[in-house]
Design an enzyme around this catalytic site. Structure first.
Site, PDB file in Angstrom:
ATOM      1  N   ASP A   1     -24.360  -3.789  37.713  1.00 17.25           N
ATOM      2  CA  ASP A   1     -23.494  -2.727  37.213  1.00 17.25           C
ATOM      3  C   ASP A   1     -24.130  -1.381  37.542  1.00 17.25           C
ATOM      4  OD1 ASP A   1     -22.289  -0.788  35.258  1.00 17.25           O
ATOM      5  OD2 ASP A   1     -21.227  -2.593  34.609  1.00 17.25           O
ATOM      6  N   ILE A   2     -23.325  -0.419  37.985  1.00 17.40           N
ATOM      7  CA  ILE A   2     -23.887   0.888  38.345  1.00 17.40           C
ATOM      8  C   ILE A   2     -24.188   1.755  37.116  1.00 17.40           C
ATOM      9  CG2 ILE A   2     -22.884   0.921  40.655  1.00 17.40           C
ATOM     10  CD1 ILE A   2     -20.787   2.925  39.558  1.00 17.40           C
TER      11      ILE A   2
ATOM     12  N   ASN B   1     -13.695  -8.028  28.802  1.00 16.17           N
ATOM     13  CA  ASN B   1     -12.719  -7.151  28.155  1.00 16.17           C
ATOM     14  C   ASN B   1     -11.345  -7.423  28.756  1.00 16.17           C
ATOM     15  OD1 ASN B   1     -14.894  -5.825  26.820  1.00 16.17           O
ATOM     16  ND2 ASN B   1     -15.231  -4.595  28.643  1.00 16.17           N
TER      17      ASN B   1
ATOM     18  N   HIS C   1     -13.266  -9.776  35.097  1.00 11.26           N
ATOM     19  CA  HIS C   1     -14.705  -9.777  35.327  1.00 11.26           C
ATOM     20  C   HIS C   1     -15.453 -10.012  34.024  1.00 11.26           C
ATOM     21  CE1 HIS C   1     -13.724  -5.594  34.315  1.00 11.26           C
ATOM     22  NE2 HIS C   1     -14.981  -5.434  33.912  1.00 11.26           N
TER      23      HIS C   1
ATOM     24  N   HIS D   1     -19.283  -9.263  32.113  1.00 15.07           N
ATOM     25  CA  HIS D   1     -20.545  -8.533  32.077  1.00 15.07           C
ATOM     26  C   HIS D   1     -21.596  -9.490  31.525  1.00 15.07           C
ATOM     27  CE1 HIS D   1     -18.734  -4.395  32.263  1.00 15.07           C
ATOM     28  NE2 HIS D   1     -17.688  -5.077  31.826  1.00 15.07           N
TER      29      HIS D   1
END
Length: 114
Positions: A30-31, A87, A100, A102
């Site tokens: 993750d950025i 989410n 997606h 996390h």
């Protein structure tokens, strides 16, 4: 979907720090990490939300979960554990409409999350 950020990452049009890839799944850092370990796992097939899953997609979701476990083991997270977050829809905190997960780890995680 042509302009989907995650589809563009999967097609290698946008660079990402990839940590796992197979024919159906991609995982990358993750950025904007919220923990020392913060990875995103996506199906390469565009699926906007969980409400858009179609018959047969359970196979790719199963592969997604297996990829999470494989990467977590490779990173030595089996003992300390991790949190897997998905989410769904704006009210659920989804910002990018490509299904997606996390994977978050590397610090103590509190409950409830937010």
């Amino acid at each position: 979907m042509e302009d989907c950020l995650f589809c563009r990452i999967a097609r290698k049009e946008i660079p990402a720090k990839i940590v796992y890839e197979d024919e159906e799944i991609l995982a990358f850092k993750d950025i904007n990490p919220v923990a020392p370990v913060h990875l995103l796992f996506i199906p390469k097939k565009h699926i906007s939300t969980f409400f858009d899953l179609e018959p047969g997609d359970e196979l790719v979701i199963g592969r997604l979960h297996r990829a999470v476990v494989q990467v977590a083991r490779e990173m030595g997270l089996e003992e300390q554990g991790f949190r897997l977050v998905a989410n769904c829809q704006e009210g659920g905190g989804q910002l990018i409409f490509h299904l997606h997960y996390h994977l978050i780890a590397g610090r103590p995680l509190q409950w409830p999350p937010g």
